[in-house]
Enzyme design. Structure first.
Site, PDB file in Angstrom:
ATOM      1  N   LYS A  15     -11.463  -0.517  -8.268  1.00  0.00           N
ATOM      2  CA  LYS A  15     -11.735  -1.963  -8.367  1.00  0.00           C
ATOM      3  C   LYS A  15     -11.801  -2.579  -6.964  1.00  0.00           C
ATOM      4  CE  LYS A  15      -8.009  -2.643 -10.885  1.00  0.00           C
ATOM      5  NZ  LYS A  15      -7.477  -1.243 -10.926  1.00  0.00           N
ATOM      6  N   ARG A  90      -4.787  -9.024 -16.630  1.00  0.00           N
ATOM      7  CA  ARG A  90      -4.212  -7.725 -16.903  1.00  0.00           C
ATOM      8  C   ARG A  90      -3.506  -7.690 -18.247  1.00  0.00           C
ATOM      9  NH1 ARG A  90      -3.600  -5.669 -11.455  1.00  0.00           N
ATOM     10  NH2 ARG A  90      -2.717  -3.591 -11.487  1.00  0.00           N
ATOM     11  N   ARG A 124      -4.103   7.488  -0.938  1.00  0.00           N
ATOM     12  CA  ARG A 124      -4.697   6.236  -0.446  1.00  0.00           C
ATOM     13  C   ARG A 124      -3.923   5.723   0.769  1.00  0.00           C
ATOM     14  NH1 ARG A 124      -5.400   1.185  -4.376  1.00  0.00           N
ATOM     15  NH2 ARG A 124      -3.192   1.566  -4.770  1.00  0.00           N
ATOM     16  N   ARG A 157       1.130   2.304   0.410  1.00  0.00           N
ATOM     17  CA  ARG A 157       1.811   1.327  -0.441  1.00  0.00           C
ATOM     18  C   ARG A 157       3.036   1.960  -1.098  1.00  0.00           C
ATOM     19  NH1 ARG A 157      -2.895  -1.460  -4.043  1.00  0.00           N
ATOM     20  NH2 ARG A 157      -1.286  -1.201  -5.637  1.00  0.00           N
ATOM     21  N   ARG A 168       2.709   3.094 -13.537  1.00  0.00           N
ATOM     22  CA  ARG A 168       1.627   2.096 -13.531  1.00  0.00           C
ATOM     23  C   ARG A 168       0.559   2.473 -14.561  1.00  0.00           C
ATOM     24  NH1 ARG A 168       0.054   2.374  -7.474  1.00  0.00           N
ATOM     25  NH2 ARG A 168      -1.674   1.014  -8.060  1.00  0.00           N
TER      26      ARG A 168
HETATM   27  P1  AP5 Z   1      -9.039   1.467  -5.055  1.00  0.00           P
HETATM   28  O1  AP5 Z   1     -10.393   0.881  -4.894  1.00  0.00           O
HETATM   29  O2  AP5 Z   1      -7.964   1.027  -4.111  1.00  0.00           O
HETATM   30  O3  AP5 Z   1      -8.575   1.368  -6.583  1.00  0.00           O
HETATM   31  P2  AP5 Z   1      -8.056   0.114  -7.424  1.00  0.00           P
HETATM   32  O4  AP5 Z   1      -8.654   0.217  -8.773  1.00  0.00           O
HETATM   33  O5  AP5 Z   1      -8.279  -1.159  -6.652  1.00  0.00           O
HETATM   34  O6  AP5 Z   1      -6.525   0.481  -7.492  1.00  0.00           O
HETATM   35  P3  AP5 Z   1      -5.203  -0.363  -7.271  1.00  0.00           P
HETATM   36  O7  AP5 Z   1      -4.078   0.643  -7.197  1.00  0.00           O
HETATM   37  O8  AP5 Z   1      -5.270  -1.303  -6.100  1.00  0.00           O
HETATM   38  O9  AP5 Z   1      -5.126  -1.148  -8.555  1.00  0.00           O
HETATM   39  P4  AP5 Z   1      -3.920  -1.615  -9.276  1.00  0.00           P
HETATM   40  O10 AP5 Z   1      -4.606  -2.376 -10.338  1.00  0.00           O
HETATM   41  O11 AP5 Z   1      -2.897  -0.681  -9.724  1.00  0.00           O
HETATM   42  O12 AP5 Z   1      -3.093  -2.405  -8.135  1.00  0.00           O
HETATM   43  P5  AP5 Z   1      -2.972  -3.918  -7.737  1.00  0.00           P
HETATM   44  O13 AP5 Z   1      -2.901  -4.008  -6.289  1.00  0.00           O
HETATM   45  O14 AP5 Z   1      -3.956  -4.758  -8.476  1.00  0.00           O
HETATM   46  O15 AP5 Z   1      -9.195   3.072  -4.925  1.00  0.00           O
HETATM   47  C1  AP5 Z   1      -8.061   3.925  -4.987  1.00  0.00           C
HETATM   48  C2  AP5 Z   1      -8.252   5.110  -4.005  1.00  0.00           C
HETATM   49  O16 AP5 Z   1      -9.358   5.914  -4.453  1.00  0.00           O
HETATM   50  C3  AP5 Z   1      -8.613   4.681  -2.564  1.00  0.00           C
HETATM   51  O17 AP5 Z   1      -7.991   5.573  -1.680  1.00  0.00           O
HETATM   52  C4  AP5 Z   1     -10.140   4.828  -2.505  1.00  0.00           C
HETATM   53  O18 AP5 Z   1     -10.606   5.119  -1.188  1.00  0.00           O
HETATM   54  C5  AP5 Z   1     -10.387   6.002  -3.468  1.00  0.00           C
HETATM   55  N1  AP5 Z   1     -11.653   5.903  -4.185  1.00  0.00           N
HETATM   56  C6  AP5 Z   1     -12.211   4.795  -4.739  1.00  0.00           C
HETATM   57  N2  AP5 Z   1     -13.384   5.103  -5.351  1.00  0.00           N
HETATM   58  C7  AP5 Z   1     -13.550   6.441  -5.184  1.00  0.00           C
HETATM   59  C8  AP5 Z   1     -14.555   7.366  -5.597  1.00  0.00           C
HETATM   60  N3  AP5 Z   1     -15.622   6.977  -6.298  1.00  0.00           N
HETATM   61  N4  AP5 Z   1     -14.406   8.679  -5.263  1.00  0.00           N
HETATM   62  C9  AP5 Z   1     -13.314   9.078  -4.558  1.00  0.00           C
HETATM   63  N5  AP5 Z   1     -12.329   8.264  -4.126  1.00  0.00           N
HETATM   64  C10 AP5 Z   1     -12.448   6.950  -4.445  1.00  0.00           C
HETATM   65  O19 AP5 Z   1      -1.542  -4.291  -8.382  1.00  0.00           O
HETATM   66  C11 AP5 Z   1      -0.327  -3.795  -7.847  1.00  0.00           C
HETATM   67  C12 AP5 Z   1       0.856  -4.341  -8.643  1.00  0.00           C
HETATM   68  O20 AP5 Z   1       0.886  -5.779  -8.557  1.00  0.00           O
HETATM   69  C13 AP5 Z   1       0.832  -4.052 -10.154  1.00  0.00           C
HETATM   70  O21 AP5 Z   1       1.369  -2.784 -10.467  1.00  0.00           O
HETATM   71  C14 AP5 Z   1       1.670  -5.215 -10.713  1.00  0.00           C
HETATM   72  O22 AP5 Z   1       3.047  -4.974 -10.536  1.00  0.00           O
HETATM   73  C15 AP5 Z   1       1.270  -6.371  -9.810  1.00  0.00           C
HETATM   74  N6  AP5 Z   1       0.126  -7.121 -10.350  1.00  0.00           N
HETATM   75  C16 AP5 Z   1      -1.131  -7.225  -9.792  1.00  0.00           C
HETATM   76  N7  AP5 Z   1      -1.926  -7.996 -10.545  1.00  0.00           N
HETATM   77  C17 AP5 Z   1      -1.167  -8.396 -11.623  1.00  0.00           C
HETATM   78  C18 AP5 Z   1      -1.452  -9.179 -12.762  1.00  0.00           C
HETATM   79  N8  AP5 Z   1      -2.668  -9.716 -12.967  1.00  0.00           N
HETATM   80  N9  AP5 Z   1      -0.453  -9.356 -13.657  1.00  0.00           N
HETATM   81  C19 AP5 Z   1       0.779  -8.846 -13.479  1.00  0.00           C
HETATM   82  N10 AP5 Z   1       1.106  -8.069 -12.411  1.00  0.00           N
HETATM   83  C20 AP5 Z   1       0.139  -7.849 -11.493  1.00  0.00           C
END
Ligand code: AP5
Length: 210
Positions: A15, A90, A124, A157, A168
């Site tokens: 994402k 979410r 990552r 992270r 997660r």
């Molecule tokens: P990346 O693009 O970073 O993936 P992502 O889907 O953005 O993953 P996140 O871990 O950031 O999402 P998340 O939803 O768990 O975390 P968030 O920060 O929102 O890619 C991942 C890796 O893969 C990278 O190294 C990239 O280079 C690689 N990659 C990407 N595409 C690739 C491909 N095609 N091929 C190979 N490699 C590839 O949330 C964190 C925490 O915050 C949550 O756990 C929760 O506690 C809280 N939180 C956030 N939002 C909310 C909400 N709305 N409600 C409640 N709690 C929330």
């Protein structure tokens, strides 16, 4: 051209990676609740202090805190060409709250299997300053440990350790996966395989936005 876009998918589905490319190419504003919460934790705000425990264990931060945060953010934006919601909504409750604020044109859902997600997240590396995302082997920075975009030192992270990643994924299945059928019912859902070359996936993303 669709302008109000939700990015859906499990942790590590891409994402942030695809959202960052969209932001650069279309000039839309990307709102990542994860980035906002990490900034709050770094700055030691009240929200950050509450959110940290939930984030470190792989749970979701309570809906009321997130919904208020997002409402304030949307109101502060004024008129913009488009918004990319990354990591929000979410839960169904968050999606209903967002529907009261504006009309979503598209929910893009990235489909990736669990073992690929675990491998991606544990390798990552992230930039604390500009939030750019790298991967030790799939997308390494030009200079080891240094962000290509802003020169800051990259970090891992806290929630990218394997045990937390698995929590997660469990949270995703229980709380967030129901959003796939939520958006399917509105006819706004497009699912894209999230594996393969990053640029090839981006080509499909752009097609869905037309
Ligand atoms: P990346 O693009 O970073 O993936 P992502 O889907 O953005 O993953 P996140 O871990 O950031 O999402 P998340 O939803 O768990 O975390 P968030 O920060 O929102 O890619 C991942 C890796 O893969 C990278 O190294 C990239 O280079 C690689 N990659 C990407 N595409 C690739 C491909 N095609 N091929 C190979 N490699 C590839 O949330 C964190 C925490 O915050 C949550 O756990 C929760 O506690 C809280 N939180 C956030 N939002 C909310 C909400 N709305 N409600 C409640 N709690 C929330």
């Amino acid at each position: 051209m669709k302008s109000m876009i939700v990015l859906l998918g499990p942790p590590g589905a891409g994402k942030g990676t695809q959202g960052e490319k969209l932001e650069t190419e279309l000039g839309y504003v990307r709102l990542s609740t994860g980035d906002m919460l990490r900034e709050a934790v770094r700055n030691g705000t009240e929200l950050g202090k509450i959110a940290k425990g939930y984030m470190d264990s792989g749970a979701l931060v309570p809906n009321d805190l997130i919904i208020n945060l997002m409402k304030e953010k949307i109101e502060s934006l004024g008129k913009v060409p488009g918004i990319i919601f990354d990591g929000f909504p979410r839960t169904v409750e968050q999606a209903e709250a967002l529907d009261k604020e504006l009309d979503i044109d598209l929910a893009l859902n990235f489909d990736v299997e669990d073992e690929v997600l675990v491998s991606r997240l544990t390798q990552r590396r992230s930039c604390p300053d500009c939030n750019a995302v790298y991967h030790l082997s799939n997308k390494p920075p030009a200079k080891e440990g240094i962000c290509d975009k802003c020169g800051a030192a990259l970090y891992q992270r806290d929630d990218d350790k394997e045990e937390t990643v698995r929590n997660r994924l469990k949270t995703y299945r229980e709380k967030t996966f129901p959003l796939v059928s939520y958006y399917e019912k509105t006819g706004k859902l497009v699912t894209i395989p999230g594996t393969g070359e990053i640029d090839a996936i981006f080509a499909q993303v752009k097609k869905a936005i037309q």
